[in-house]
Design a protein around this motif. Structure first.
Motif, short mmCIF file in Angstrom:
data_model
loop_
_atom_site.label_atom_id
_atom_site.label_comp_id
_atom_site.label_asym_id
_atom_site.label_seq_id
_atom_site.Cartn_x
_atom_site.Cartn_y
_atom_site.Cartn_z
N PRO A 62 0.75 -1.08 0.04
CA PRO A 62 0.07 0.15 -0.04
C PRO A 62 0.79 1.20 0.09
CG PRO A 62 -0.31 -1.37 2.02
CD PRO A 62 0.65 -2.06 1.31
N ASN A 63 0.23 2.26 -0.62
CA ASN A 63 0.99 3.44 -0.67
C ASN A 63 1.03 4.44 0.70
OD1 ASN A 63 1.36 6.61 -1.37
ND2 ASN A 63 1.76 5.72 -3.18
N ALA A 64 2.07 4.74 1.15
CA ALA A 64 2.13 5.59 2.62
C ALA A 64 1.23 6.71 2.78
CB ALA A 64 3.65 5.85 2.95
N THR A 65 0.77 7.28 1.43
CA THR A 65 -0.27 8.43 1.50
C THR A 65 -1.66 7.97 1.58
OG1 THR A 65 -0.15 8.79 -0.69
CG2 THR A 65 1.72 9.90 0.21
N ASN A 66 -1.86 6.66 1.78
CA ASN A 66 -3.37 6.40 1.72
C ASN A 66 -3.90 6.82 3.00
OD1 ASN A 66 -3.33 5.14 -0.83
ND2 ASN A 66 -2.78 2.96 0.04
N VAL A 73 -8.73 8.28 -2.97
CA VAL A 73 -8.16 7.24 -4.03
C VAL A 73 -7.01 6.32 -3.18
CG1 VAL A 73 -6.75 6.73 -6.05
CG2 VAL A 73 -8.74 8.73 -5.96
N TYR A 74 -7.18 5.10 -3.27
CA TYR A 74 -6.43 4.07 -2.60
C TYR A 74 -5.37 3.63 -3.24
CZ TYR A 74 -4.75 0.23 0.55
OH TYR A 74 -3.91 -0.62 1.13
N LYS A 75 -4.22 3.83 -3.21
CA LYS A 75 -2.97 3.56 -4.21
C LYS A 75 -2.23 2.40 -3.52
CE LYS A 75 -2.56 8.05 -5.85
NZ LYS A 75 -1.70 9.17 -6.00
N GLU A 76 -1.86 1.55 -4.40
CA GLU A 76 -1.01 0.37 -4.23
C GLU A 76 -0.11 -0.26 -5.24
OE1 GLU A 76 -3.50 -2.82 -2.68
OE2 GLU A 76 -4.85 -2.80 -4.35
N VAL A 108 -8.01 2.67 -6.78
CA VAL A 108 -9.36 2.18 -6.65
C VAL A 108 -9.98 3.18 -5.70
CG1 VAL A 108 -9.06 0.90 -4.60
CG2 VAL A 108 -11.05 0.53 -6.10
N GLU A 109 -10.94 3.81 -6.11
CA GLU A 109 -11.86 4.95 -5.32
C GLU A 109 -12.60 4.15 -4.30
OE1 GLU A 109 -14.32 9.11 -6.01
OE2 GLU A 109 -13.68 8.13 -7.79
N LEU A 110 -12.44 4.89 -3.06
CA LEU A 110 -13.19 4.37 -2.05
C LEU A 110 -14.57 4.99 -1.66
CD1 LEU A 110 -10.22 4.00 0.52
CD2 LEU A 110 -11.07 2.42 -1.14
N SER A 138 -9.98 -6.23 0.18
CA SER A 138 -11.01 -5.45 0.62
C SER A 138 -10.63 -4.50 1.26
CB SER A 138 -12.15 -6.28 1.34
OG SER A 138 -13.30 -5.93 1.23
N ILE A 139 -11.06 -3.09 1.24
CA ILE A 139 -10.50 -1.97 1.69
C ILE A 139 -11.67 -1.43 2.55
CG2 ILE A 139 -9.16 0.13 1.77
CD1 ILE A 139 -8.49 -0.96 -0.90
#
Length: 144
Positions: A62-66, A73-76, A108-110, A138-139
């Motif tokens: 996972p991106n540290a800025t999530n 926007v969740y980045k990985e 992916v947009e949450l 799943s987030i």
């Protein structure tokens, strides 16, 4: 005497024909083995320029800025990790390691309290095994 001479002549003729047939078979077998050897040599020479691993796994980073907030926007990044189990693999870290290649970025947009997705990871080459793995993730968003 004539019968003995004819018998010896027939035996000699029979064995010489048999030896010719055996020689032809052996020559054909040698030719097939040479082709097989050339093919294997070509494969080995091609593999010499590749990295070969005993096993493969996938890292989900996972991106540290999530923030995991709703509508964010969740980045990985997904990375294939090859490793050897022979004890000859090591890692030396002097500074921060930055990778620009080899990773697959995913966003992916949450939009809900829980966002789910599925996927398939696959890698294959001309030689060796094909690797395929299924992903289900799943987030859950953070509540304020």
């Amino acid at each position: 005497m004539k019968k003995l001479l004819i018998l010896i002549l027939l035996q000699t003729l029979f064995f010489s024909c048999r030896n010719n047939n055996q020689s032809a078979k052996l020559e054909m077998e040698i030719l097939i083995l040479k082709k097989s050897n050339d093919s294997l040599e070509s494969i080995v020479n091609e593999i010499k320029d590749k990295y070969v691993f005993d096993s493969l796994t996938i890292r989900q980073i996972p991106n540290a800025t999530n923030t995991k907030k709703i509508n964010s926007v969740y980045k990985e990044e997904f990375v294939f990790v090859g490793y050897n189990t022979n004890g000859k693999t090591s890692v030396v870290i002097g500074d921060t390691l930055i990778s620009k290649k080899g990773g697959f970025l995913h966003e992916v947009e949450l939009t809900q309290d829980r966002t789910s997705y599925i996927g398939i990871f696959k890698t294959e080459n001309d030689y060796g095994k094909t690797f395929e793995a299924h992903l289900g993730s799943s987030i859950e968003v953070k509540k304020n």
